[in-house]
Design a protein around this motif. Sequence first.
Motif, mmCIF file in Angstrom:
data_model
loop_
_atom_site.group_PDB
_atom_site.id
_atom_site.type_symbol
_atom_site.label_atom_id
_atom_site.label_comp_id
_atom_site.label_asym_id
_atom_site.label_seq_id
_atom_site.Cartn_x
_atom_site.Cartn_y
_atom_site.Cartn_z
ATOM 1 N N GLY A 79 -100.345 21.356 68.247
ATOM 2 C CA GLY A 79 -100.297 19.950 67.918
ATOM 3 C C GLY A 79 -99.237 19.533 66.925
ATOM 4 O O GLY A 79 -98.692 18.426 67.020
ATOM 5 N N LYS A 80 -98.927 20.364 65.922
ATOM 6 C CA LYS A 80 -97.931 19.957 64.935
ATOM 7 C C LYS A 80 -96.565 19.764 65.569
ATOM 8 O O LYS A 80 -95.857 18.788 65.282
ATOM 9 N N LEU A 81 -96.171 20.700 66.433
ATOM 10 C CA LEU A 81 -94.899 20.547 67.140
ATOM 11 C C LEU A 81 -94.966 19.355 68.083
ATOM 12 O O LEU A 81 -94.001 18.583 68.189
ATOM 13 N N HIS A 82 -96.099 19.163 68.759
ATOM 14 C CA HIS A 82 -96.256 18.023 69.667
ATOM 15 C C HIS A 82 -96.055 16.706 68.920
ATOM 16 O O HIS A 82 -95.373 15.796 69.413
ATOM 17 N N GLU A 83 -96.636 16.613 67.737
ATOM 18 C CA GLU A 83 -96.518 15.376 66.956
ATOM 19 C C GLU A 83 -95.063 15.108 66.570
ATOM 20 O O GLU A 83 -94.576 13.970 66.651
ATOM 21 N N ARG A 84 -94.363 16.167 66.168
ATOM 22 C CA ARG A 84 -92.959 16.000 65.779
ATOM 23 C C ARG A 84 -92.093 15.603 66.981
ATOM 24 O O ARG A 84 -91.204 14.749 66.859
ATOM 25 N N LEU A 85 -92.353 16.226 68.122
ATOM 26 C CA LEU A 85 -91.588 15.889 69.332
ATOM 27 C C LEU A 85 -91.856 14.448 69.760
ATOM 28 O O LEU A 85 -90.926 13.705 70.098
ATOM 29 N N ALA A 86 -93.127 14.066 69.761
ATOM 30 C CA ALA A 86 -93.481 12.703 70.173
ATOM 31 C C ALA A 86 -92.815 11.675 69.263
ATOM 32 O O ALA A 86 -92.279 10.653 69.731
ATOM 33 N N THR A 87 -92.826 11.937 67.969
ATOM 34 C CA THR A 87 -92.212 11.003 67.019
ATOM 35 C C THR A 87 -90.711 10.885 67.264
ATOM 36 O O THR A 87 -90.148 9.784 67.307
ATOM 37 N N GLU A 88 -90.053 12.030 67.423
ATOM 38 C CA GLU A 88 -88.598 12.015 67.634
ATOM 39 C C GLU A 88 -88.232 11.339 68.950
ATOM 40 O O GLU A 88 -87.336 10.477 68.993
ATOM 41 N N ILE A 89 -88.910 11.713 70.016
ATOM 42 C CA ILE A 89 -88.581 11.193 71.344
ATOM 43 C C ILE A 89 -88.846 9.690 71.421
ATOM 44 O O ILE A 89 -88.000 8.914 71.882
ATOM 45 N N ARG A 90 -89.996 9.268 70.963
ATOM 46 C CA ARG A 90 -90.335 7.846 71.047
ATOM 47 C C ARG A 90 -89.431 6.997 70.158
ATOM 48 O O ARG A 90 -89.040 5.894 70.536
ATOM 49 N N GLY A 91 -89.073 7.537 69.001
ATOM 50 C CA GLY A 91 -88.183 6.795 68.115
ATOM 51 C C GLY A 91 -86.805 6.620 68.723
ATOM 52 O O GLY A 91 -86.216 5.521 68.657
ATOM 53 N N ALA A 92 -86.271 7.693 69.335
ATOM 54 C CA ALA A 92 -84.942 7.620 69.940
ATOM 55 C C ALA A 92 -84.933 6.671 71.130
ATOM 56 O O ALA A 92 -83.985 5.896 71.315
ATOM 57 N N VAL A 93 -85.982 6.720 71.950
ATOM 58 C CA VAL A 93 -86.055 5.845 73.117
ATOM 59 C C VAL A 93 -86.235 4.390 72.683
ATOM 60 O O VAL A 93 -85.618 3.472 73.241
ATOM 61 N N ALA A 94 -87.052 4.153 71.675
ATOM 62 C CA ALA A 94 -87.246 2.790 71.177
ATOM 63 C C ALA A 94 -85.940 2.209 70.657
ATOM 64 O O ALA A 94 -85.632 1.027 70.874
ATOM 65 N N SER A 95 -85.139 3.044 69.981
ATOM 66 C CA SER A 95 -83.864 2.569 69.433
ATOM 67 C C SER A 95 -82.855 2.255 70.521
ATOM 68 O O SER A 95 -81.869 1.548 70.273
ATOM 69 N N ALA A 96 -83.112 2.758 71.730
ATOM 70 C CA ALA A 96 -82.244 2.479 72.871
ATOM 71 C C ALA A 96 -82.850 1.393 73.754
ATOM 72 O O ALA A 96 -82.554 1.324 74.956
ATOM 73 N N GLY A 97 -83.705 0.583 73.196
ATOM 74 C CA GLY A 97 -84.288 -0.518 73.953
ATOM 75 C C GLY A 97 -85.331 -0.080 74.948
ATOM 76 O O GLY A 97 -85.586 -0.780 75.941
ATOM 77 N N GLY A 98 -85.956 1.070 74.694
ATOM 78 C CA GLY A 98 -86.976 1.568 75.614
ATOM 79 C C GLY A 98 -86.412 2.351 76.783
ATOM 80 O O GLY A 98 -87.147 2.709 77.697
ATOM 81 N N ASN A 99 -85.109 2.649 76.737
ATOM 82 C CA ASN A 99 -84.466 3.378 77.832
ATOM 83 C C ASN A 99 -84.118 4.804 77.413
ATOM 84 O O ASN A 99 -83.805 5.066 76.244
#
Length: 485
Positions: free
Chosen positions: A302-322
Amino acid sequence: MEGSGDMDAAPLLRPVPGSYGVPFFSAVRDRLDFFYLQGEDRYFESRAAAYGSTVVRVNVPPGPFIARDPRVVALLDAKSFPVLFDVDKVEKRDVFTGTYMPSTSLTGGHRVCSYLDPSEPKHAKLKQMLFSLLASRKDAVVPVFRSNFGALLDAVESKLASDGKADFTGLNDVTSFEFIGEAYFGVRPSSSAALGASGPSKAGKWLIWQICPVFTVGLPMIIEDPLLHTVPLPPFLVSSDYKALYSYFSAAASPVLDAAEGLGLPREEACHNLLFATVFNSYGGLKLLLPGILARVAEAGGKLHERLATEIRGAVASAGGNVTPAALEKMELTKSVVWEFLRLDPPVKFQYGRAKADMRVESHDAAYSIKKGEMLFGYQPCATRDARVFGPTAAEFVGDRFVGEEGRKLLKYVYWSNGRETESPSVGNKQCPGKNLVVLVGRLLLVELFLRYDTFTAEQVGKAAAKVVITGVTKAATSVSHGAA
């Protein structure tokens, strides 16, 4: 100390230790050790320990009848291994699968690019054809992956709801074949009259016919060894499967074949090469890569999952959801996780090369004299789990190993692509032309998983031919946009 291998003092010259034993009988016994009695890792580790050396003489499968000569000099550390990438020192002619070579009847009578040495005239043209294909279709990869693997995860959720578990490996076999065909050629293999839904099974069968002498499917030794490792399987038994695959490629890849003719390649030979590179290298790789990444990440917890989810979602959000190339480049941990899998569990474990002249090979502790014509063999997991480079966690999965400046310094010791991760494939070397695509696809799998789920669980079922089964998912509490690239 990590990275200390390159700072060792000049090593002392010594003869290569080890023994090939009694002709024929020792090779058979060693094959049984390799596949059944010890297993690959222990086979090499025990011999390195017995001789006090990471450069040793051993027999490698398949041995008598199939192998031209099972005797090799094994390179089992991070320092000696890279000589296999130096095409000025080692010849790569007909050594792609090692001490044996499958019948060219399996490839339309042609020695395809993987079996050519860069010095052979057609090598550059064939590899250039592959580079051109990848370049022409680079913009299709992300959207095609997302549509295919989004549907796969829909199927996973349906299976979890009905059965409580989902066979990711089986779903991936089908999905990866469709993805590769659509991404490379814009034509789904299942739409081909010659293949229909049978493409993955035909491709898988053809793959087995080529690699079975150096592969185990997990059957009992008394059945599997005489069946798969003693004499070659007859090519005519897969000729109809190969014809169906060729029919798809000759039609779907027509623009690529037109371009190949422009390079001076005969159209038929180009098609056989394209089929091999797509099915053996790309599809065969994805059959191992994606279930392997999923299993390693599930095990990490779970700790790695949480870090991956945070990084991935943040990067995608900064690209307008793409999911854009720029967004993917921001995902440093995600990329590190893929590299760490490729370091720990490389899809292709063996590399070979024949010494072009008398030469010197160095390990961390000694230098060895190699004679012209000797076969050098690298067992990659020993080299890429070298504690002299990766420290006390060398045999562990550390997801953020390659994060940051210090982490990136270790990338030169990642060898999965038949070259250093810090180097690039060219027409003059044997590094995988799809090196960057493989890392991209591994990242895209993690993106799809963690845009959709906060965490998931999975397990491996079986041993040699293990499949990965997803046993549970926790969907993201907040909806995340799944925009296209």
